[in-house]
Design a protein around this motif. Structure first.
Motif, PDB file in Angstrom:
ATOM      1  N   THR A 117     -30.938 -57.014 -33.881  1.00  0.00           N
ATOM      2  CA  THR A 117     -30.402 -57.451 -32.588  1.00  0.00           C
ATOM      3  C   THR A 117     -30.520 -58.961 -32.427  1.00  0.00           C
ATOM      4  N   ASN A 118     -31.645 -59.532 -32.830  1.00  0.00           N
ATOM      5  CA  ASN A 118     -31.818 -60.980 -32.733  1.00  0.00           C
ATOM      6  C   ASN A 118     -30.853 -61.708 -33.656  1.00  0.00           C
ATOM      7  N   ALA A 119     -30.615 -61.172 -34.838  1.00  0.00           N
ATOM      8  CA  ALA A 119     -29.659 -61.802 -35.755  1.00  0.00           C
ATOM      9  C   ALA A 119     -28.255 -61.778 -35.163  1.00  0.00           C
ATOM     10  N   ILE A 120     -27.877 -60.655 -34.583  1.00  0.00           N
ATOM     11  CA  ILE A 120     -26.548 -60.558 -33.968  1.00  0.00           C
ATOM     12  C   ILE A 120     -26.437 -61.524 -32.788  1.00  0.00           C
ATOM     13  N   SER A 121     -27.493 -61.630 -31.987  1.00  0.00           N
ATOM     14  CA  SER A 121     -27.478 -62.553 -30.853  1.00  0.00           C
ATOM     15  C   SER A 121     -27.348 -63.992 -31.323  1.00  0.00           C
ATOM     16  N   GLY A 122     -28.036 -64.331 -32.399  1.00  0.00           N
ATOM     17  CA  GLY A 122     -27.944 -65.686 -32.945  1.00  0.00           C
ATOM     18  C   GLY A 122     -26.534 -66.001 -33.424  1.00  0.00           C
ATOM     19  N   MET A 123     -25.919 -65.057 -34.107  1.00  0.00           N
ATOM     20  CA  MET A 123     -24.552 -65.284 -34.581  1.00  0.00           C
ATOM     21  C   MET A 123     -23.579 -65.382 -33.407  1.00  0.00           C
ATOM     22  N   THR A 124     -23.825 -64.616 -32.357  1.00  0.00           N
ATOM     23  CA  THR A 124     -22.974 -64.699 -31.173  1.00  0.00           C
ATOM     24  C   THR A 124     -23.103 -66.074 -30.516  1.00  0.00           C
ATOM     25  N   ALA A 125     -24.331 -66.596 -30.447  1.00  0.00           N
ATOM     26  CA  ALA A 125     -24.546 -67.917 -29.859  1.00  0.00           C
ATOM     27  C   ALA A 125     -23.857 -69.000 -30.688  1.00  0.00           C
ATOM     28  N   VAL A 126     -23.961 -68.917 -32.009  1.00  0.00           N
ATOM     29  CA  VAL A 126     -23.307 -69.904 -32.876  1.00  0.00           C
ATOM     30  C   VAL A 126     -21.794 -69.816 -32.707  1.00  0.00           C
ATOM     31  N   GLY A 127     -21.258 -68.618 -32.677  1.00  0.00           N
ATOM     32  CA  GLY A 127     -19.813 -68.457 -32.481  1.00  0.00           C
ATOM     33  C   GLY A 127     -19.358 -68.997 -31.139  1.00  0.00           C
ATOM     34  N   GLY A 128     -20.169 -68.778 -30.109  1.00  0.00           N
ATOM     35  CA  GLY A 128     -19.821 -69.310 -28.787  1.00  0.00           C
ATOM     36  C   GLY A 128     -19.806 -70.820 -28.760  1.00  0.00           C
ATOM     37  N   MET A 129     -20.781 -71.444 -29.433  1.00  0.00           N
ATOM     38  CA  MET A 129     -20.791 -72.911 -29.490  1.00  0.00           C
ATOM     39  C   MET A 129     -19.601 -73.446 -30.267  1.00  0.00           C
ATOM     40  N   LEU A 130     -19.237 -72.760 -31.340  1.00  0.00           N
ATOM     41  CA  LEU A 130     -18.063 -73.197 -32.095  1.00  0.00           C
ATOM     42  C   LEU A 130     -16.791 -73.044 -31.261  1.00  0.00           C
ATOM     43  N   LEU A 131     -16.692 -71.972 -30.495  1.00  0.00           N
ATOM     44  CA  LEU A 131     -15.510 -71.796 -29.646  1.00  0.00           C
ATOM     45  C   LEU A 131     -15.465 -72.838 -28.525  1.00  0.00           C
ATOM     46  N   LEU A 132     -16.634 -73.183 -27.966  1.00  0.00           N
ATOM     47  CA  LEU A 132     -16.660 -74.193 -26.914  1.00  0.00           C
ATOM     48  C   LEU A 132     -16.212 -75.551 -27.438  1.00  0.00           C
ATOM     49  N   ALA A 133     -16.525 -75.830 -28.680  1.00  0.00           N
ATOM     50  CA  ALA A 133     -16.173 -77.127 -29.248  1.00  0.00           C
ATOM     51  C   ALA A 133     -14.763 -77.160 -29.810  1.00  0.00           C
ATOM     52  N   GLN A 134     -14.073 -76.044 -29.789  1.00  0.00           N
ATOM     53  CA  GLN A 134     -12.722 -75.997 -30.336  1.00  0.00           C
ATOM     54  C   GLN A 134     -11.807 -76.926 -29.537  1.00  0.00           C
ATOM     55  N   GLY A 135     -11.115 -77.764 -30.236  1.00  0.00           N
ATOM     56  CA  GLY A 135     -10.206 -78.690 -29.590  1.00  0.00           C
ATOM     57  C   GLY A 135     -10.845 -80.019 -29.219  1.00  0.00           C
ATOM     58  N   THR A 136     -12.143 -80.188 -29.442  1.00  0.00           N
ATOM     59  CA  THR A 136     -12.778 -81.456 -29.112  1.00  0.00           C
ATOM     60  C   THR A 136     -12.679 -82.448 -30.256  1.00  0.00           C
ATOM     61  N   SER A 137     -12.247 -81.988 -31.407  1.00  0.00           N
ATOM     62  CA  SER A 137     -12.101 -82.886 -32.549  1.00  0.00           C
ATOM     63  C   SER A 137     -10.855 -82.506 -33.333  1.00  0.00           C
ATOM     64  N   GLU A 138     -10.519 -83.365 -34.286  1.00  0.00           N
ATOM     65  CA  GLU A 138      -9.298 -83.149 -35.050  1.00  0.00           C
ATOM     66  C   GLU A 138      -9.469 -82.081 -36.127  1.00  0.00           C
ATOM     67  N   SER A 139     -10.668 -81.967 -36.698  1.00  0.00           N
ATOM     68  CA  SER A 139     -10.850 -81.022 -37.801  1.00  0.00           C
ATOM     69  C   SER A 139     -11.137 -79.627 -37.255  1.00  0.00           C
ATOM     70  N   THR A 140     -10.719 -78.633 -38.003  1.00  0.00           N
ATOM     71  CA  THR A 140     -10.979 -77.243 -37.606  1.00  0.00           C
ATOM     72  C   THR A 140     -11.791 -76.523 -38.672  1.00  0.00           C
ATOM     73  N   GLY A 141     -12.415 -77.272 -39.566  1.00  0.00           N
ATOM     74  CA  GLY A 141     -13.196 -76.670 -40.640  1.00  0.00           C
ATOM     75  C   GLY A 141     -14.584 -76.275 -40.174  1.00  0.00           C
ATOM     76  N   LEU A 142     -15.399 -75.900 -41.158  1.00  0.00           N
ATOM     77  CA  LEU A 142     -16.746 -75.463 -40.860  1.00  0.00           C
ATOM     78  C   LEU A 142     -17.751 -76.607 -40.853  1.00  0.00           C
ATOM     79  N   VAL A 143     -17.324 -77.825 -41.180  1.00  0.00           N
ATOM     80  CA  VAL A 143     -18.235 -78.967 -41.188  1.00  0.00           C
ATOM     81  C   VAL A 143     -18.458 -79.407 -39.742  1.00  0.00           C
ATOM     82  N   PRO A 144     -19.712 -79.488 -39.291  1.00  0.00           N
ATOM     83  CA  PRO A 144     -19.969 -79.887 -37.905  1.00  0.00           C
ATOM     84  C   PRO A 144     -19.509 -81.329 -37.658  1.00  0.00           C
ATOM     85  N   ASP A 145     -18.714 -81.512 -36.603  1.00  0.00           N
ATOM     86  CA  ASP A 145     -18.239 -82.850 -36.284  1.00  0.00           C
ATOM     87  C   ASP A 145     -18.260 -83.131 -34.787  1.00  0.00           C
TER      88      ASP A 145
END
Length: 153
Positions: A117-145
């Motif tokens: 359950t904790n692993a699933i929650s962690g992945m959900t949090a990471v996915g949510g942060m990636l979705l929140l940052a969508q469109g804030t930068s030009e790249s859409t890859g997995l490299v944090p920018d």
């Protein structure tokens, strides 16, 4: 003189105490229980007692469910948007189902299930942060920018 402290001291006044001069700590024996009278019950009495306990648990759970349903109805009357009523009903039903599921887990399965359950929650949090940052930068890859990407990483 304290058993707990003297077992933690490896040296005292320049003299090595480990491993020879450390005495193992033995807890005091548990207090003796007074002898209880054994009252034998007939199978009918045991059945009546089990039925009463089951009825009490049912009445308690039915009361909780009734209060939750009344709260949902009150929320529905107070709110005009059908979407929010639907979301609240889903949340309440998930809470009731989750309550029943969690209390039904055997103690031996608690730790493995919580780890998953904790692993699933962690992945959900990471996915949510990636979705929140969508469109804030030009790249859409997995490299944090972006800051959100870096917090998710």
């Amino acid at each position: 003189d304290d058993d707990a402290v003297q077992n933690m001291l490896i040296s005292h006044d320049g003299v090595a105490r480990y491993p020879d001069k450390i005495t193992p700590f033995n807890p005091p024996p548990p207090p003796a229980k007074p002898a209880e009278e054994m009252i034998e019950k007939t199978p009918e009495e045991l059945l009546i007692e089990a039925n009463e306990l089951q009825r009490a648990a049912f009445v308690k759970n039915a009361g909780i469910a009734s209060l939750a349903a009344a709260a949902l109805v009150a929320f529905g009357f107070a709110n005009d948007a059908p979407e929010s009523v639907s979301l609240m009903a889903t949340f309440a039903l998930a809470g009731l189902a989750g309550y029943q599921v969690v209390w039904g887990v055997a103690p031996a399965l608690h730790s493995p299930l919580m780890a998953v359950t904790n692993a699933i929650s962690g992945m959900t949090a990471v996915g949510g942060m990636l979705l929140l940052a969508q469109g804030t930068s030009e790249s859409t890859g997995l490299v944090p920018d972006s800051p959100a990407h870096w917090m998710g990483a």
